[in-house]
Scaffold this motif. Structure first.
Motif, mmCIF file in Angstrom:
data_model
loop_
_atom_site.group_PDB
_atom_site.id
_atom_site.type_symbol
_atom_site.label_atom_id
_atom_site.label_comp_id
_atom_site.label_asym_id
_atom_site.label_seq_id
_atom_site.Cartn_x
_atom_site.Cartn_y
_atom_site.Cartn_z
ATOM 1 N N GLY A 115 0.837 -1.204 -0.005
ATOM 2 C CA GLY A 115 -0.201 0.080 0.124
ATOM 3 C C GLY A 115 0.766 1.151 -0.077
ATOM 4 N N VAL A 121 -0.991 -5.407 1.701
ATOM 5 C CA VAL A 121 -2.323 -5.375 1.417
ATOM 6 C C VAL A 121 -2.731 -6.665 0.914
ATOM 7 C CG1 VAL A 121 -2.537 -2.941 1.633
ATOM 8 C CG2 VAL A 121 -2.405 -4.208 -0.634
ATOM 9 N N TYR A 125 -3.057 -3.710 -4.843
ATOM 10 C CA TYR A 125 -3.257 -2.221 -4.729
ATOM 11 C C TYR A 125 -3.089 -1.262 -5.798
ATOM 12 C CZ TYR A 125 -2.438 2.204 -2.514
ATOM 13 O OH TYR A 125 -2.351 3.464 -2.179
ATOM 14 N N TYR A 130 -6.780 -0.511 -1.758
ATOM 15 C CA TYR A 130 -6.940 -1.209 -0.587
ATOM 16 C C TYR A 130 -8.196 -2.365 -0.628
ATOM 17 C CZ TYR A 130 -3.547 1.852 1.703
ATOM 18 O OH TYR A 130 -2.568 2.490 2.071
ATOM 19 N N TYR A 131 -8.955 -1.756 -1.174
ATOM 20 C CA TYR A 131 -10.376 -2.662 -1.113
ATOM 21 C C TYR A 131 -10.569 -3.678 -2.067
ATOM 22 C CZ TYR A 131 -11.570 0.598 2.581
ATOM 23 O OH TYR A 131 -11.977 1.524 3.530
ATOM 24 N N ALA A 140 -11.022 -3.870 3.051
ATOM 25 C CA ALA A 140 -9.479 -3.892 3.078
ATOM 26 C C ALA A 140 -8.936 -4.519 4.206
ATOM 27 C CB ALA A 140 -9.410 -2.358 2.885
ATOM 28 N N HIS A 142 -4.882 -4.928 5.797
ATOM 29 C CA HIS A 142 -3.429 -4.515 5.654
ATOM 30 C C HIS A 142 -2.623 -4.723 6.794
ATOM 31 C CE1 HIS A 142 -4.531 -0.414 6.886
ATOM 32 N NE2 HIS A 142 -5.544 -0.569 6.183
ATOM 33 N N SER A 149 -8.781 -4.406 9.372
ATOM 34 C CA SER A 149 -9.521 -4.559 8.319
ATOM 35 C C SER A 149 -10.475 -3.263 8.212
ATOM 36 C CB SER A 149 -10.352 -5.969 8.028
ATOM 37 O OG SER A 149 -11.413 -5.944 8.989
#
Length: 191
Positions: A115, A121, A125, A130-131, A140, A142, A149
């Protein structure tokens, strides 16, 4: 009759041995034996929410978006944490370093992706941020320094996804297997 009893006992042992929840990493997918589903590693494929929601074919199987309940159950089995769907829907669910590392090992299809803060992540990415989509939104996950999350109701754009596919045999197949075993047992008892 003795053969039939042996056959029933064997089937009972096989079924009971499969009842304990186990998480098995197969490389590109992870099995949750408790739920009877496989999770495709996140980040292997990217598409829109609408396409994932109706089911997508990959490696000869149909994959659909995982629900928060499925994810909570699987994450609980994998990490030992007692998680609920409310934890998955949280905007900041602190998992801890060990749980975060376990989830990355099991579900990340793009292991080298980082990330913007240099943290690992789950997913890709560089393509989606992130999602990754889940049923009803996106999620997400990480690691350092947050180990958590985050849920978002966003379902727009192109992302990876938390996808599941049933790994249980069809009920018809189980019925045929059962009838075949019963027939074999009855045939042996008539001799």
């Amino acid at each position: 009759m003795k053969t039939l009893k042996t056959l029933v006992a064997t089937c009972t042992l096989v079924v009971s041995s499969m009842s304990g929840a186990t998480i098995i990493d197969h490389g590109t997918y992870t099995t949750d034996t408790n739920l009877g589903v496989d999770y495709l590693d996140v980040g292997l494929i990217h598409d829109t929410y609408a396409n994932f929601n109706t089911g997508i074919m990959y490696a000869g199987r149909t994959w659909v978006l995982a629900t928060a309940d499925q994810i909570a159950s699987t994450w609980s089995d994998a990490t030992g944490l007692a998680l609920t769907s409310a934890d998955i829907y949280s905007s900041d669910n602190d998992l801890g370093a060990a749980a975060s590392a376990t989830l990355h090992d099991l579900f990340d299809g793009v292991n080298s992706d980082l990330g913007s803060g240099g943290e690992a992540v789950i997913g890709d990415y560089s393509i989606a941020g992130y999602y990754n989509f889940i049923f009803g939104g996106s999620l997400a996950v990480h690691d350092a320094p947050w180990y958590d999350s985050h849920y978002s109701s966003n379902s727009s754009g192109t992302m990876g996804a938390w996808l599941v596919s049933s790994n249980l045999p069809e009920p018809g197949s189980l019925l045929l297997l059962g009838l075949g075993l019963l027939g074999l047992g009855l045939k042996r008892t008539k001799k």
